[in-house]
Design a protein around this motif. Structure first.
Motif, PDB file in Angstrom:
ATOM      1  N   GLY A   1       0.750  -1.297   0.004  1.00 29.97           N
ATOM      2  CA  GLY A   1       0.202  -0.085  -0.082  1.00 29.97           C
ATOM      3  C   GLY A   1       0.674   1.412  -0.107  1.00 29.97           C
ATOM      4  N   LYS A   2       2.020   1.299   0.727  1.00 30.02           N
ATOM      5  CA  LYS A   2       3.102   2.476   0.821  1.00 30.02           C
ATOM      6  C   LYS A   2       3.404   2.709  -0.557  1.00 30.02           C
ATOM      7  CE  LYS A   2       6.709   3.980   3.518  1.00 30.02           C
ATOM      8  NZ  LYS A   2       7.612   3.630   4.684  1.00 30.02           N
ATOM      9  N   THR A   3       3.936   1.640  -1.350  1.00 28.77           N
ATOM     10  CA  THR A   3       4.416   1.731  -2.559  1.00 28.77           C
ATOM     11  C   THR A   3       3.353   2.212  -3.542  1.00 28.77           C
ATOM     12  OG1 THR A   3       5.866  -0.321  -2.352  1.00 28.77           O
ATOM     13  CG2 THR A   3       5.448   0.423  -4.594  1.00 28.77           C
ATOM     14  N   HIS A   4       2.041   1.891  -3.466  1.00 35.21           N
ATOM     15  CA  HIS A   4       0.852   2.280  -4.393  1.00 35.21           C
ATOM     16  C   HIS A   4       0.856   3.823  -3.785  1.00 35.21           C
ATOM     17  CE1 HIS A   4      -0.523  -1.038  -6.570  1.00 35.21           C
ATOM     18  NE2 HIS A   4      -0.599  -1.801  -5.582  1.00 35.21           N
ATOM     19  N   ASP A   5       0.800   4.223  -2.795  1.00 35.07           N
ATOM     20  CA  ASP A   5       0.732   5.519  -2.547  1.00 35.07           C
ATOM     21  C   ASP A   5       1.812   6.439  -2.955  1.00 35.07           C
ATOM     22  OD1 ASP A   5      -1.395   5.035  -0.967  1.00 35.07           O
ATOM     23  OD2 ASP A   5      -0.416   5.144   0.911  1.00 35.07           O
ATOM     24  N   GLN A   6       3.046   6.050  -2.844  1.00 37.97           N
ATOM     25  CA  GLN A   6       4.347   6.772  -3.519  1.00 37.97           C
ATOM     26  C   GLN A   6       4.159   6.872  -5.063  1.00 37.97           C
ATOM     27  OE1 GLN A   6       7.556   4.389  -2.093  1.00 37.97           O
ATOM     28  NE2 GLN A   6       8.028   5.740  -0.389  1.00 37.97           N
TER      29      GLN A   6
ATOM     30  N   HIS B   1     -10.719 -10.832  -5.275  1.00 43.44           N
ATOM     31  CA  HIS B   1      -9.471  -9.929  -5.564  1.00 43.44           C
ATOM     32  C   HIS B   1      -8.734 -10.361  -6.941  1.00 43.44           C
ATOM     33  CE1 HIS B   1      -6.218  -7.317  -4.379  1.00 43.44           C
ATOM     34  NE2 HIS B   1      -5.177  -8.495  -4.356  1.00 43.44           N
ATOM     35  N   ARG B   2      -8.406  -8.925  -7.222  1.00 45.37           N
ATOM     36  CA  ARG B   2      -7.596  -9.125  -8.812  1.00 45.37           C
ATOM     37  C   ARG B   2      -8.444  -9.744  -9.727  1.00 45.37           C
ATOM     38  NH1 ARG B   2      -1.306  -9.616  -8.305  1.00 45.37           N
ATOM     39  NH2 ARG B   2      -1.323  -8.404  -9.960  1.00 45.37           N
ATOM     40  N   SER B   3      -9.930  -9.627  -9.589  1.00 48.05           N
ATOM     41  CA  SER B   3     -10.675 -10.016 -10.769  1.00 48.05           C
ATOM     42  C   SER B   3     -11.032  -8.845 -11.852  1.00 48.05           C
ATOM     43  CB  SER B   3     -12.091 -10.527 -10.053  1.00 48.05           C
ATOM     44  OG  SER B   3     -12.684  -9.503  -9.709  1.00 48.05           O
ATOM     45  N   PRO B   4     -11.270  -9.013 -12.929  1.00 44.64           N
ATOM     46  CA  PRO B   4     -11.536  -8.073 -13.679  1.00 44.64           C
ATOM     47  C   PRO B   4     -12.468  -6.938 -13.228  1.00 44.64           C
ATOM     48  CG  PRO B   4     -11.726  -9.978 -15.011  1.00 44.64           C
ATOM     49  CD  PRO B   4     -11.573 -10.530 -13.837  1.00 44.64           C
ATOM     50  N   LEU B   5     -13.509  -7.368 -12.172  1.00 43.35           N
ATOM     51  CA  LEU B   5     -14.338  -6.490 -11.469  1.00 43.35           C
ATOM     52  C   LEU B   5     -13.584  -5.576 -10.627  1.00 43.35           C
ATOM     53  CD1 LEU B   5     -17.470  -9.031 -10.786  1.00 43.35           C
ATOM     54  CD2 LEU B   5     -17.407  -7.108 -12.589  1.00 43.35           C
TER      55      LEU B   5
ATOM     56  N   THR C   1      -3.562  -0.636 -10.978  1.00 42.52           N
ATOM     57  CA  THR C   1      -3.455  -1.954 -11.913  1.00 42.52           C
ATOM     58  C   THR C   1      -2.095  -2.215 -12.499  1.00 42.52           C
ATOM     59  OG1 THR C   1      -5.810  -1.934 -12.166  1.00 42.52           O
ATOM     60  CG2 THR C   1      -4.707  -3.433 -13.658  1.00 42.52           C
ATOM     61  N   LEU C   2      -1.636  -1.155 -13.062  1.00 40.11           N
ATOM     62  CA  LEU C   2      -0.332  -1.446 -13.844  1.00 40.11           C
ATOM     63  C   LEU C   2       0.769  -1.777 -12.720  1.00 40.11           C
ATOM     64  CD1 LEU C   2      -0.458   1.153 -16.686  1.00 40.11           C
ATOM     65  CD2 LEU C   2      -0.565  -1.217 -16.760  1.00 40.11           C
ATOM     66  N   ALA C   3       0.645  -1.237 -11.767  1.00 38.16           N
ATOM     67  CA  ALA C   3       1.676  -1.477 -10.657  1.00 38.16           C
ATOM     68  C   ALA C   3       1.495  -2.899 -10.303  1.00 38.16           C
ATOM     69  CB  ALA C   3       1.647  -0.392  -9.570  1.00 38.16           C
ATOM     70  N   ASP C   4       0.462  -3.344 -10.105  1.00 38.39           N
ATOM     71  CA  ASP C   4       0.043  -4.538  -9.502  1.00 38.39           C
ATOM     72  C   ASP C   4       0.681  -5.707 -10.782  1.00 38.39           C
ATOM     73  OD1 ASP C   4      -0.690  -4.223  -7.132  1.00 38.39           O
ATOM     74  OD2 ASP C   4      -2.953  -4.729  -7.643  1.00 38.39           O
ATOM     75  N   GLU C   5       0.237  -5.606 -11.788  1.00 35.37           N
ATOM     76  CA  GLU C   5       0.538  -6.293 -12.698  1.00 35.37           C
ATOM     77  C   GLU C   5       2.148  -6.474 -13.040  1.00 35.37           C
ATOM     78  OE1 GLU C   5      -0.008  -9.092 -15.704  1.00 35.37           O
ATOM     79  OE2 GLU C   5      -1.694  -8.336 -14.426  1.00 35.37           O
ATOM     80  N   LEU C   6       2.649  -5.114 -13.311  1.00 35.18           N
ATOM     81  CA  LEU C   6       4.242  -5.255 -13.509  1.00 35.18           C
ATOM     82  C   LEU C   6       4.791  -5.808 -12.236  1.00 35.18           C
ATOM     83  CD1 LEU C   6       4.703  -1.680 -15.143  1.00 35.18           C
ATOM     84  CD2 LEU C   6       4.745  -3.911 -16.081  1.00 35.18           C
ATOM     85  N   GLY C   7       4.678  -5.876 -11.038  1.00 34.29           N
ATOM     86  CA  GLY C   7       5.116  -6.213  -9.832  1.00 34.29           C
ATOM     87  C   GLY C   7       4.852  -7.611  -9.860  1.00 34.29           C
ATOM     88  N   SER C   8       3.808  -8.241 -10.214  1.00 34.74           N
ATOM     89  CA  SER C   8       3.629  -9.677 -10.610  1.00 34.74           C
ATOM     90  C   SER C   8       4.469 -10.405 -11.652  1.00 34.74           C
ATOM     91  CB  SER C   8       2.036  -9.934 -10.847  1.00 34.74           C
ATOM     92  OG  SER C   8       1.395  -9.540  -9.690  1.00 34.74           O
ATOM     93  N   ARG C   9       4.678  -9.820 -12.575  1.00 37.73           N
ATOM     94  CA  ARG C   9       5.551 -10.160 -13.745  1.00 37.73           C
ATOM     95  C   ARG C   9       7.072 -10.292 -13.542  1.00 37.73           C
ATOM     96  NH1 ARG C   9       3.058  -8.433 -19.668  1.00 37.73           N
ATOM     97  NH2 ARG C   9       0.804  -8.830 -19.227  1.00 37.73           N
ATOM     98  N   PHE C  10       7.396  -9.148 -12.737  1.00 35.75           N
ATOM     99  CA  PHE C  10       8.850  -9.030 -12.393  1.00 35.75           C
ATOM    100  C   PHE C  10       8.898 -10.474 -11.417  1.00 35.75           C
ATOM    101  CE2 PHE C  10      12.024  -7.692  -9.162  1.00 35.75           C
ATOM    102  CZ  PHE C  10      13.120  -7.623 -10.332  1.00 35.75           C
ATOM    103  N   LYS C  11       8.107 -10.714 -10.385  1.00 35.92           N
ATOM    104  CA  LYS C  11       8.354 -11.700  -9.557  1.00 35.92           C
ATOM    105  C   LYS C  11       8.188 -12.970 -10.174  1.00 35.92           C
ATOM    106  CE  LYS C  11       6.331  -9.453  -5.391  1.00 35.92           C
ATOM    107  NZ  LYS C  11       5.464  -9.299  -4.094  1.00 35.92           N
ATOM    108  N   ARG C  12       7.404 -13.385 -11.093  1.00 33.01           N
ATOM    109  CA  ARG C  12       7.507 -14.368 -11.836  1.00 33.01           C
ATOM    110  C   ARG C  12       8.448 -14.544 -12.472  1.00 33.01           C
ATOM    111  NH1 ARG C  12       1.669 -13.390 -12.813  1.00 33.01           N
ATOM    112  NH2 ARG C  12       2.555 -12.310 -14.931  1.00 33.01           N
ATOM    113  N   LEU C  13       9.094 -13.533 -13.276  1.00 34.41           N
ATOM    114  CA  LEU C  13      10.379 -13.604 -13.910  1.00 34.41           C
ATOM    115  C   LEU C  13      11.672 -13.938 -13.195  1.00 34.41           C
ATOM    116  CD1 LEU C  13      11.785 -13.175 -16.773  1.00 34.41           C
ATOM    117  CD2 LEU C  13      11.967 -10.867 -16.018  1.00 34.41           C
ATOM    118  N   LYS C  14      11.575 -13.399 -11.869  1.00 32.92           N
ATOM    119  CA  LYS C  14      12.576 -13.339 -11.029  1.00 32.92           C
ATOM    120  C   LYS C  14      12.786 -15.004 -10.538  1.00 32.92           C
ATOM    121  CE  LYS C  14      14.357 -11.213  -6.735  1.00 32.92           C
ATOM    122  NZ  LYS C  14      14.163 -10.098  -5.788  1.00 32.92           N
TER     123      LYS C  14
END
Length: 184
Positions: A4-9, A76-80, A155-168
């Motif tokens: 949440g802190k990162t999203h705020d930043q 959570h994290r559904s299209p809705l 949404t973009l921050a969540d998506e990019l963060g998840s992709r980065f973790k999967r790649l890692k």
């Protein structure tokens, strides 16, 4: 997924360029202020994470209870909740329904207490808001754009963060090729 802190930043750092872009496009102070304010509101209080007991949820204070049914129904994290268009539409419709219910409840209580002047004043205020929307349609568009961009940044921050973790994780699991030393 960012905290949440990162999203705020992300919201605070994105606010100046979003507002500057709004001014560059509209050259209208009212539209620019509404764009920036609605972007900040979307990022700090109206994000897709209202389907969890998140920082955004807790910021609603005494009114956080209105989001409990939303949390029960929306996964959570559904299209809705996190969809670029459907997520914002779901939250707007949901909050609008609550606003209508609370306004009708307020009117009924005022009528019961025989406070007709209060009912008439609130009707007049609502009429002024509707008149303002008709008179300044770009303000409504600016507000919707700010809400949409604020939700999209989340949404973009969540998506990019998840992709980065999967790649890692994939890179950690991949065995070292012959002839190269493993980093383990």
């Amino acid at each position: 997924m960012p905290s949440g802190k990162t999203h705020d930043q992300i919201t605070w750092w994105s606010l100046p360029p979003i507002t500057a872009l709004g001014w560059w496009v509209s050259h209208d102070l009212g539209s620019t202020v509404l764009l920036g304010a609605s972007f900040a509101f979307a990022g700090l209080m109206f994000s897709g994470d209202l389907d969890l007991k998140s920082v955004q949820y807790k910021r609603w204070g005494w009114f956080r209870w209105i989001w409990i049914p939303y949390q029960k129904v929306v996964p959570h994290r559904s299209p809705l909740s996190h969809g670029p268009v459907l997520g914002l539409a779901t939250r707007l419709v949901y909050l609008s329904l609550w606003c209508m219910v609370l306004l009708l409840l307020f009117w009924e209580i005022a009528r019961y207490l025989e406070q007709d002047a209060l009912v008439h004043q609130s009707h007049a205020g609502l009429q002024q808001v509707l008149h303002g929307i008709r008179r300044y349609p770009f303000w409504g568009i600016a507000m919707l754009m700010g809400l949409w961009l604020g939700g999209l940044s989340h949404t973009l921050a969540d998506e990019l963060g998840s992709r980065f973790k999967r790649l890692k994780r994939r890179r950690k699991r991949r065995p070292a090729k012959k002839g190269r030393k493993s980093k383990r």
